[in-house]
Design a protein around this motif. Structure first.
Motif, mmCIF file in Angstrom:
data_model
loop_
_atom_site.group_PDB
_atom_site.id
_atom_site.type_symbol
_atom_site.label_atom_id
_atom_site.label_comp_id
_atom_site.label_asym_id
_atom_site.label_seq_id
_atom_site.Cartn_x
_atom_site.Cartn_y
_atom_site.Cartn_z
ATOM 1 N N UNK A 58 -9.518 -3.236 18.536
ATOM 2 C CA UNK A 58 -8.607 -4.357 18.534
ATOM 3 C C UNK A 58 -8.577 -5.099 17.224
ATOM 4 N N UNK A 59 -7.601 -5.986 17.096
ATOM 5 C CA UNK A 59 -7.512 -6.942 16.006
ATOM 6 C C UNK A 59 -7.580 -6.313 14.614
ATOM 7 N N UNK A 60 -6.694 -5.353 14.293
ATOM 8 C CA UNK A 60 -6.727 -4.752 12.956
ATOM 9 C C UNK A 60 -6.345 -5.756 11.875
ATOM 10 N N UNK A 61 -7.004 -5.657 10.715
ATOM 11 C CA UNK A 61 -6.782 -6.591 9.623
ATOM 12 C C UNK A 61 -6.931 -5.845 8.301
ATOM 13 N N UNK A 62 -5.831 -5.753 7.527
ATOM 14 C CA UNK A 62 -5.837 -5.036 6.251
ATOM 15 C C UNK A 62 -6.660 -5.782 5.213
ATOM 16 N N UNK A 63 -7.401 -5.030 4.405
ATOM 17 C CA UNK A 63 -8.085 -5.624 3.248
ATOM 18 C C UNK A 63 -7.034 -5.997 2.203
ATOM 19 N N UNK A 64 -7.324 -6.981 1.354
ATOM 20 C CA UNK A 64 -6.340 -7.408 0.357
ATOM 21 C C UNK A 64 -5.898 -6.293 -0.597
ATOM 22 N N UNK A 65 -6.779 -5.298 -0.847
ATOM 23 C CA UNK A 65 -6.399 -4.197 -1.735
ATOM 24 C C UNK A 65 -5.720 -3.047 -0.983
ATOM 25 N N UNK A 66 -5.598 -3.164 0.339
ATOM 26 C CA UNK A 66 -4.931 -2.139 1.134
ATOM 27 C C UNK A 66 -5.732 -0.876 1.350
ATOM 28 N N UNK A 67 -7.003 -0.859 0.964
ATOM 29 C CA UNK A 67 -7.809 0.354 1.066
ATOM 30 C C UNK A 67 -8.552 0.488 2.386
ATOM 31 N N UNK A 80 -0.388 -6.640 11.821
ATOM 32 C CA UNK A 80 -0.852 -7.106 10.513
ATOM 33 C C UNK A 80 -0.216 -6.230 9.442
ATOM 34 N N UNK A 81 0.445 -6.864 8.491
ATOM 35 C CA UNK A 81 1.148 -6.157 7.410
ATOM 36 C C UNK A 81 0.173 -5.629 6.370
ATOM 37 N N UNK A 82 0.446 -4.424 5.863
ATOM 38 C CA UNK A 82 -0.290 -3.926 4.707
ATOM 39 C C UNK A 82 0.093 -4.787 3.502
ATOM 40 N N UNK A 83 -0.790 -4.898 2.499
ATOM 41 C CA UNK A 83 -0.475 -5.743 1.339
ATOM 42 C C UNK A 83 0.817 -5.366 0.632
ATOM 43 N N UNK A 84 1.172 -4.074 0.639
ATOM 44 C CA UNK A 84 2.410 -3.662 -0.031
ATOM 45 C C UNK A 84 3.652 -3.811 0.849
ATOM 46 N N UNK A 85 3.461 -4.255 2.097
ATOM 47 C CA UNK A 85 4.578 -4.494 3.005
ATOM 48 C C UNK A 85 5.216 -3.238 3.564
ATOM 49 N N UNK A 86 4.590 -2.080 3.396
ATOM 50 C CA UNK A 86 5.194 -0.822 3.837
ATOM 51 C C UNK A 86 4.750 -0.379 5.226
ATOM 52 N N UNK A 87 3.615 -0.911 5.698
ATOM 53 C CA UNK A 87 3.083 -0.493 7.001
ATOM 54 C C UNK A 87 2.617 -1.710 7.798
ATOM 55 N N UNK A 88 2.546 -1.509 9.094
ATOM 56 C CA UNK A 88 2.055 -2.544 9.990
ATOM 57 C C UNK A 88 1.003 -1.926 10.899
ATOM 58 N N UNK A 89 -0.189 -2.505 10.891
ATOM 59 C CA UNK A 89 -1.245 -2.098 11.809
ATOM 60 C C UNK A 89 -1.180 -3.012 13.028
#
Length: 196
Positions: free
Chosen positions: A110-119, A67-76
């Motif tokens: 399991x199943x990591x999911x970034x919040x829309x604000x990336x926090x 799952x991509x971080x909102x800023x596209x810099x990291x992947x969980x």
């Protein structure tokens, strides 16, 4: 083999030359894609045309559900090591060593999911589907603190709404889709899911 639906022709056509992969996830702006190749089980990221490809994990780590971080810099993602339960990791989209999100917590994430604000990153814990004691947790990206989402016992596969107000999740037996309103702090049943 990866395929995409071509709306003009009404046909499924090869995507990224029909690469053998699964767990495909696009970055929020749609320019990048993360995927796990099959059968070797390696996490990669590339542009959607297959160029600029970088390997992000190496065996024996077996990743899934990026799952991509909102800023596209990291992947969980979460991953297994042989003979061990799953753990959640995060890795730079430019490569590097994947870091455990919660090294002090027991396995079974399991199943990591970034919040829309990336926090925050939402995580499933304690067995996931089929476990009535499963919970959904929230990992704070800045403080690294983990808290349990209120009322989430017996739920798994939490997902954020695009505005961050709502969280959806399935009951442990997959019998219903639930919705949590972060404003009211209450869950409601959205739909029954046919089982069987």
């Amino acid at each position: 083999e990866l395929t995409r639906y071509d709306a003009k022709s009404g046909q499924f056509v090869p995507f990224m030359s029909g690469l053998s992969a699964d767990a495909v996830r696009f970055s929020r702006e749609g320019k990048w894609v993360a995927y796990v190749t099959y059968p070797d089980g390696v996490l990669w990221r590339s542009k959607v045309d297959g160029s600029d490809r970088i390997q992000l994990t190496y065996p024996p780590l077996m990743p899934t559900m990026p799952d991509w971080s909102p800023d596209g810099k990291q992947i969980a993602f979460y991953a297994f090591l042989p003979g061990q339960d799953s753990k959640a990791y995060v890795v730079s989209a430019d490569g590097g060593t994947p870091a455990l999100l919660t090294p002090e917590r027991p396995a079974g994430e399991g199943d990591p999911n970034w919040s829309p604000d990336g926090k925050q990153i939402m995580l499933g814990f304690n067995g996931g589907n089929s476990d009535p004691n499963a919970t959904i947790s929230l990992f704070d990206v800045n403080t690294h603190q983990v808290s349990i989402l209120p009322g989430s016992k017996g739920l798994f596969s939490g997902k954020w709404s695009p505005d961050g107000r709502y969280i959806s999740a399935f009951k442990y037996d997959s019998s219903a889709l639930m919705l949590f309103d972060r404003t009211t702090q209450k869950w409601q049943e959205l739909a029954k899911v046919p089982c069987g």
